[in-house]
Every structure is written in C-alpha cells, then in structure tokens.
Design a protein around this motif. Structure first.
Motif, PDB file in Angstrom:
ATOM      1  N   SER A  29       0.824  -1.206   0.000  1.00  0.00           N
ATOM      2  CA  SER A  29       0.000   0.000   0.000  1.00  0.00           C
ATOM      3  C   SER A  29       0.856   1.252   0.000  1.00  0.00           C
ATOM      4  CB  SER A  29      -0.927  -0.008   1.226  1.00  0.00           C
ATOM      5  OG  SER A  29      -1.683   1.165   1.295  1.00  0.00           O
ATOM      6  N   ARG A  82       2.491   1.631  -3.507  1.00  0.00           N
ATOM      7  CA  ARG A  82       1.589   1.877  -4.641  1.00  0.00           C
ATOM      8  C   ARG A  82       0.608   3.045  -4.416  1.00  0.00           C
ATOM      9  NH1 ARG A  82       4.606  -1.475  -6.671  1.00  0.00           N
ATOM     10  NH2 ARG A  82       3.943  -3.398  -7.765  1.00  0.00           N
ATOM     11  N   ARG A  83       0.558   3.580  -3.222  1.00  0.00           N
ATOM     12  CA  ARG A  83      -0.465   4.581  -2.931  1.00  0.00           C
ATOM     13  C   ARG A  83      -0.443   5.765  -3.893  1.00  0.00           C
ATOM     14  NH1 ARG A  83      -3.984   5.272   1.035  1.00  0.00           N
ATOM     15  NH2 ARG A  83      -3.093   3.504   2.156  1.00  0.00           N
ATOM     16  N   TRP A 106      -2.253   4.675  -6.949  1.00  0.00           N
ATOM     17  CA  TRP A 106      -3.692   4.504  -6.712  1.00  0.00           C
ATOM     18  C   TRP A 106      -4.395   5.862  -6.615  1.00  0.00           C
ATOM     19  CZ3 TRP A 106      -3.176   0.420  -2.180  1.00  0.00           C
ATOM     20  CH2 TRP A 106      -2.634  -0.759  -2.702  1.00  0.00           C
ATOM     21  N   ASP A 131      -7.375   7.367  -8.876  1.00  0.00           N
ATOM     22  CA  ASP A 131      -8.590   7.953  -8.295  1.00  0.00           C
ATOM     23  C   ASP A 131      -8.843   9.350  -8.842  1.00  0.00           C
ATOM     24  OD1 ASP A 131     -10.831   8.029  -6.591  1.00  0.00           O
ATOM     25  OD2 ASP A 131      -9.681   9.055  -5.036  1.00  0.00           O
ATOM     26  N   ALA A 135      -3.565  -1.391 -11.092  1.00  0.00           N
ATOM     27  CA  ALA A 135      -4.246  -1.469  -9.801  1.00  0.00           C
ATOM     28  C   ALA A 135      -5.021  -2.770  -9.664  1.00  0.00           C
ATOM     29  CB  ALA A 135      -5.180  -0.273  -9.631  1.00  0.00           C
ATOM     30  N   LEU A 168      -8.671  -0.153  -2.285  1.00  0.00           N
ATOM     31  CA  LEU A 168      -8.338  -0.254  -3.702  1.00  0.00           C
ATOM     32  C   LEU A 168      -9.568  -0.673  -4.526  1.00  0.00           C
ATOM     33  CD1 LEU A 168      -6.244  -0.094  -5.900  1.00  0.00           C
ATOM     34  CD2 LEU A 168      -5.475  -2.403  -5.315  1.00  0.00           C
TER      35      LEU A 168
END
Length: 329
Positions: free
Chosen positions: A7, A10-11, A14, A18, A41, A61
């Motif tokens: 997390s 990769r945040r 992501w 979004d 993702a 996710l």
C-alpha cells in the motif's frame, strides 16, 4: 507479502488513478493513462486478495477500481433523467417523423369509412343484408348508445384493447400488411355501423357518441400504423445502411411510439368511459374531445419539431442501445 508495504509503495499510483476517475474531462493521453493505471491497480488487488485475503487496503483499492470502471464503461442515467429525455425529446421526435404518413392514413381511413357507409345506406336492400329489421332498429335506438355507458371498468377495457391494437400496428408493421389490413377492417366496420344508424335516422347520435373520444383514439391508431409502416420501409429501402442496421435503428426509434401511445390512449379511454356516455351537453363533450386531440397534436407537431431541430431522431442513446459498430474514417 506485507499489505502495508504494498500500500505504501503503490499509494501514489492509486491516488493518481482515483484522480483520473474523478476528473471532469480527460484528453487522449489521460484516457490511456487511466487504462494503464486501472490494469496495474487490478493486478495489485489480485495480489492482495491472493496473499492476505480481505484487508483494509484491498477494500480501499476496490473502491478506487469501481469508480475507474464506471468512468471507463459509463453508467446509466437516473430514472428521472431517462423519463425526461423520453417524454421531452425521444417520443415527440418519433411522433413528428411520422406526421405526413399519419395524415395520409387518416384521409384514407375517412374515405373508406364514408364510401362504405354511403354505399350501403344508399340501397335499403344492402342494409337489409346486415340483419333482421328489428335487430337493426334495436341497435340504432338502444344498443349503440348503451355501449358507451360511463364506467371505470369500461374505460379500462377500452384502454387495454386500443393500446394492444396500437402496439400490434407498430410491432407487426414490419410486415407492411398488418396495419393496412387492421385499419381498413375497422374503417369498413364503422362504415357499416354508420349505414345502419343513418338508415334509422340516428346518424347525429352516432357522431356525437364517436367524436368526443374518437378524435384522439383514431389519431393514435393512425400514428401507430404510420410508425409500423416506417419500420417496414426501413427494411425495404435501407439507404446507405445495411437492412439489419436500418431495421434496428427504426425499430428502436419507433417502438417508443407504441409506449407513448399507451398514455395517449389512456386519456382517450377516460374520455370514452366518463365523457362520451355522460349527461354532459353535446357541445361540452365535443370541446373536451377536441381539447384532448389538440393537446396530443401540439405535443406531436410543436414539441416534436423542436426535438427534431435539436437533432433528436427518437432512437435510444448509445448507452441504452448498446455499443455501435465502429468503422474507420
């Protein structure tokens, strides 16, 4: 695999996915980026599900991916939006497109009605072939008027029957025969009834019991027949489109007519059930019938013309109709 470590790593990606999903407008490069990040993702979510099962990171996710999926595939409009588009644009445009065919059908119907009635009424021997004199006299003096006694059940029966006839005209119109046969049969039937009523001196009674609801009712059936014949013509002369594409487009556009006429025929049924056979003065009945027809014609011709000028054809929007065939050029 450590879910927290994945997390954290990769945040930023992501969050970028979004942000792209929520953007009001996307250019070509951003759409490509949205697709690439969506795939990445999705792979991350699959890895989380495989390694740790359900987790807060996976739920977070999944929410982002759901929003991205809707942005990529589109979402249906609300019921209110669809209804507004249908009654404000699609239906009146479809009605407007068949206006001239409707007029031709109406003139042909009235001509068959008048010729049939006049031909039979002109010769007493022809009238006599319709039945025993006492039966015909009872029909003219009592049965015809008693048929229109006010009742909610009668209005519902009339509405159901006429709506079914209208739907048949549209749905079976592709044959090119059914609407013509059905209307010709009805015109001859009304012509026969006219001959009987005229022979016994009750022609005025007949007209006063047909016109209040018949003005709108018959117009709706003429429109339904016109829509059905337009579907037939799209099959016969598809133009630059394939026959299948032309038939599908016209079928979708003009099937809206069958749905819309259910409401118009509902109004006609109310007039027939509660006005035609009521104790109201004849001029009032005629005014009510003319007002119902006037409202329908305004919707068909004025609202419909405005919708067509906006580019509306009556066909479904792309989301409702499905993905079209893509062609180069």
């Amino acid at each position: 695999m450590d879910a927290d470590a994945l997390s954290d790593a990769r945040r930023p990606e992501w969050e970028r996915l979004d942000a792209l999903s929520r953007a009001h407008r996307l250019n070509g490069a951003q759409v490509d980026e949205l697709i690439v990040r969506y795939r990445a993702a999705s792979a991350d979510l699959a890895e989380l599900k495989t390694s740790v099962g359900d987790s807060p990171q996976g739920a977070y996710l999944s929410t982002i991916l759901a929003a991205a999926r809707l942005r990529l595939t589109g979402a249906s409009d609300s019921i209110l939006t669809q209804a507004t588009r249908f009654f404000g644009s699609q239906l009146p445009a479809a009605l407007y497109r068949v206006r001239w065919t409707t007029l031709v059908i109406a003139l042909a119907f009235v001509l068959i009605w008048a010729v049939t009635g006049a031909w039979i009424a002109a010769d007493p021997e022809r009238v006599a072939t319709l039945g025993p004199p006492d039966v015909l006299q009872q029909y003219a003096e009592e049965d015809f008027v008693e048929y229109y006694q006010p009742a909610a059940s009668f209005a519902g029966m009339v509405w159901t029957n006429n709506a079914w006839l209208a739907m048949q005209c549209v749905l079976f119109g592709v044959s090119g025969v059914w609407p013509v046969w059905m209307l010709a049969q009805n015109a001859i039937g009304i012509g026969v009834a006219t001959a009987v009523m005229a022979s016994y001196g009750y022609l005025d009674v007949m007209l006063l019991h047909i016109l209040p609801h018949g003005m709108l009712e018959l117009t709706c059936l003429f429109v339904a027949a016109a829509a059905g014949l337009h579907v037939f013509w799209a099959w016969v002369a598809p133009g630059p489109r394939t026959r299948g594409a032309a038939l599908a487009a016209e079928g979708r556009a003009l099937a809206t007519v069958a749905i819309g006429l259910v409401f118009a025929l509902g109004l006609s049924g109310l007039v027939e059930g509660f006005v035609t056979g009521s104790a109201l003065p004849s001029p009032v009945k005629l005014v009510i019938g003319a007002a119902a027809l006037g409202a329908f014609l305004f919707y068909m011709l004025v609202t419909g013309r405005r919708a067509v000028r906006r580019g509306e054809s009556g066909d479904l929007v792309e989301y409702e109709a499905g993905t079209p065939t893509l062609v180069a050029g």
